[in-house]
Design a protein around this motif. Structure first.
Motif, PDB file in Angstrom:
ATOM      1  N   ILE A 286      60.937   0.724 -29.111  1.00 36.15           N
ATOM      2  CA  ILE A 286      59.842  -0.368 -29.363  1.00 36.15           C
ATOM      3  C   ILE A 286      60.322  -1.630 -28.683  1.00 36.15           C
ATOM      4  N   ALA A 295      55.508   0.947 -26.772  1.00 36.59           N
ATOM      5  CA  ALA A 295      56.688   1.822 -27.179  1.00 36.59           C
ATOM      6  C   ALA A 295      56.910   2.550 -25.776  1.00 36.59           C
ATOM      7  N   SER A 323      64.985  -5.077 -35.861  1.00 38.77           N
ATOM      8  CA  SER A 323      64.826  -3.903 -36.815  1.00 38.77           C
ATOM      9  C   SER A 323      63.487  -4.260 -38.082  1.00 38.77           C
ATOM     10  N   VAL A 326      60.550  -3.255 -35.925  1.00 42.10           N
ATOM     11  CA  VAL A 326      60.511  -1.645 -35.831  1.00 42.10           C
ATOM     12  C   VAL A 326      59.869  -1.262 -37.135  1.00 42.10           C
ATOM     13  N   THR A 330      56.422   0.698 -37.302  1.00 46.38           N
ATOM     14  CA  THR A 330      56.444   2.272 -37.667  1.00 46.38           C
ATOM     15  C   THR A 330      56.477   2.625 -38.917  1.00 46.38           C
ATOM     16  N   MET A 334      65.035   1.480 -38.274  1.00 47.22           N
ATOM     17  CA  MET A 334      65.164   2.064 -37.039  1.00 47.22           C
ATOM     18  C   MET A 334      65.760   3.573 -36.839  1.00 47.22           C
ATOM     19  N   ALA A 337      61.435   6.211 -35.337  1.00 45.23           N
ATOM     20  CA  ALA A 337      60.208   5.745 -34.543  1.00 45.23           C
ATOM     21  C   ALA A 337      59.755   7.040 -33.906  1.00 45.23           C
ATOM     22  N   ASN A 363      57.981   8.361 -37.899  1.00 49.05           N
ATOM     23  CA  ASN A 363      57.435   6.936 -38.342  1.00 49.05           C
ATOM     24  C   ASN A 363      57.254   6.947 -39.907  1.00 49.05           C
TER      25      ASN A 363
END
Ligand code: 9G3
Length: 576
Positions: A286, A295, A323, A326, A330, A334, A337, A363
């Motif tokens: 990301i 992405a 993070s 992310v 998502t 992390m 993803a 995700n």
């Protein structure tokens, strides 16, 4: 030059703060001395080498038709505000206020200044093309200056700027500089490569870096074993051809499978846990790019190349999401993803295009998915060359094998296009009387870095082995017994004769023991050493030693000056 009257403070011990050999040797040989972090004094011997590089640069720039001028080091903020770069650069740009409280900066480069000069003086195609250059001190407030001359804050740069009426002319200007640079670095006795490079933040469409090959080089370069393709690793294109369609039928889309992967995040962990190879995994990265979030997908065994991503997106900057972003995007920390279900623009490296039934993050914390497939599970908005080339890739030009090396960037030439002439209105009237922005190019050489790179490439345990064209002295004369008239007279005679011939000669007339004189001569890297001692003089001989060779030879005293002069010429001629 007489050593006893010169200023050449050599040291035996290796300075602890110097991490690379050229920094160590330039300090030990008395070529430079640090004033403060990233700022150096050029001592007399170091300056002689700098001046020789500058002379070669001037000769080749003038031969290419460029015209020398000299611009100020202090630059008014207004120009940088016009070009839009005042805000763009961070604290690397040393800004200050003058006594009238006007904002200014110490020039790190001179695109704005030269464009301001040209827009005031050049208005017609009849005045184009023109290439203006300077050799001048630059200041860039590097956060971590290191490696001596290699990455300092104040440094001498030759910077040239070309101005053309049309693209064809701009191409010609670029080619002239490309050729001039090849001449310059060859004449400096360097082994170098011109490599295709990214244009970085200054915009423009094309650039080449001139890299001195050295294992301590900061830049990674790849070059082809067969054709002349060479590129900075950041820029190196990856050759991609769609492989023939897989008719084995095993690329049938399997149904997606959710897999619990408790705290299994990295490529290594996921491939081990699921017993798959990295080629069967797609990494989802990301990025923030100019305000929005995207992405980027690459195959598990490949590395994303952020420069290529930035260029594909056509944005100024891309930065990897932290993070919390992310997790926000998502719904997972992390490492989990994946592309399916992401409400983002998705770009993917070419290699992802032909992947089938691959693994991605789900995700969701501790979740991965098997048998993910494009089209069914997610859409890719844009494919491109997004990955960093690897040793197993083929040369993008001829398909042969490639090798990785390291280089020190000593020169960089750019096609700038109209980036500055448009923002700063440097316009001209063409033959039809239409007003157009001037097409620019810019061309830099790090003068101090060139000397340092030459030392990185030419040294041994005794010290520097200067290529003769940039050596502080061409010949050093060592009378060993300073109280033997015969030795002194012979040494003085050779010194006078060679100096009259215009050679750069250093005579070590210090009253010190021979060992110190030999060590200093080797440390400083003078190409030819001539030793006079009572023993050899008994048979009317002097010893000549070439710094780059291991053997020394005895020559008749009466022929000495002639033989030495011929050897100097031979060494210059050997610089191919
Ligand atoms: C800045 C600062 C650092 C910079 C620049 C501007 C690098 C900057 C790129 C160039 C391009 C060419 C003419 C000679 C050849 C290189 N570092 N560059 O523009 F404000 Cl702090 O300098 N310029």
């Amino acid at each position: 030059m007489r050593y006893s009257k010169f200023f050449l403070p050599t040291h035996r011990e290796v300075p602890s703060e110097a991490e690379i050999i050229s920094h160590q040797l330039m300090l030990r040989a008395g070529l430079i001395r640090k004033l403060t972090s990233g700022i150096y004094n050029y001592l007399p011997a170091g300056l002689r080498s700098i001046r020789k590089v500058e002379k070669i640069v001037r000769e080749e720039m003038n031969r290419a038709g460029a015209i020398e001028l000299l611009m100020p080091a202090v630059q008014p903020a207004e120009l940088w505000q016009e070009s839009g770069r005042w805000e763009y650069y961070g604290r690397e740009l040393l800004r200050f206020k003058d006594r009238h409280n006007h904002d200014a900066c110490l020039g790190p480069t001179h695109e704005e200044v030269i464009t301001d000069l040209v827009r005031k003086e050049i208005h017609s195609y009849k005045q184009l093309p023109i290439n203006l250059y300077q050799i001048q001190t630059k200041f860039r407030d590097e956060i971590r200056p290191r490696f001596g001359m290699m990455r300092c804050r104040e440094f001498i740069m030759k910077d040239a700027y070309s101005f053309d009426a049309d693209e064809k002319g701009a191409e010609k200007s670029y080619e002239l500089m490309y050729e001039a640079y090849n001449n310059i670095f060859r004449r400096c006795g360097l082994e170098f490569r011109a490599v295709e490079a990214d244009t970085g933040s200054i915009g423009g469409s094309f650039s080449h870096e001139f890299m001195v090959l050295a294992k301590t080089g900061e830049d990674q370069i790849i070059n082809c074993s067969k054709c002349d393709y060479a590129a900075n690793l950041e820029k190196a294109e990856v050759k991609w051809e769609p492989s023939e369609p897989d008719t084995s039928g095993d690329d049938k889309m399997e149904p997606i499978e959710k897999v619990e992967t408790p705290n299994i995040k990295t490529v290594e962990e996921v491939t081990a846990f699921l017993s798959i190879s990295p080629e069967q995994l797609v990494k989802t990265l990301i990025f923030r790019s100019n305000g929005d979030v995207i992405a980027a997908l690459v195959r598990g065994d490949h590395e994303i190349n952020e420069i290529k991503l930035k260029n594909l997106l056509g944005t100024e900057q891309v930065e990897l999401a932290d993070s919390e972003l992310v997790t926000e995007i998502t719904g997972a920390p992390m490492g989990f993803a994946g592309p399916s279900g992401l409400k983002l623009k998705i770009v993917a490296d070419h290699a992802v295009k032909e992947m089938k039934n691959f693994v991605t993050g789900g995700n969701k914390q501790d979740l991965h998915l098997r048998n993910v497939n494009m089209e069914r599970d997610f859409q890719v908005d844009l494919f491109g060359d997004l990955r960093t080339i690897t040793p197993s890739d083929a040369c993008p030009r001829c398909g042969n094998g490639i090798s990785f090396g390291r280089g020190i960037e000593v020169g960089h030439i750019f096609k700038l296009g109209t980036k500055y002439s448009e923002t700063m209105d440097a316009l001209f009237l063409d033959q039809q009387g239409a007003e157009k922005p001037i097409i620019m190019g810019c061309y830099g050489i790090g003068v101090g870095r060139t000397v340092a790179a030459a030392i990185e490439q030419n040294h041994d345990d005794e010290g520097i082995i200067f290529p003769i064209p940039i050596a502080p002295f061409e010949v050093v004369i060592l009378p060993l017994q300073m109280h033997e008239t015969e030795v002194l007279e012979a040494a003085e005679k050779i010194y006078e004769e060679l100096s009259e011939e215009g050679l750069d000669v250093l005579i070590d007339d210090r009253d010190m023991r021979a060992g110190i004189k030999f060590k200093d001569a080797d440390l400083i890297g003078t190409p030819i050493r001539v030793t006079l001692g009572t023993r050899n003089l008994k048979t009317g001989q002097v010893e000549m030693k070439i710094r780059a060779e291991s053997e020394s030879l005895l020559i008749p005293l009466q022929d000495a000056s002639r033989v030495i002069k011929e050897k100097v010429k031979e060494l210059y001629d050997s610089i191919k």
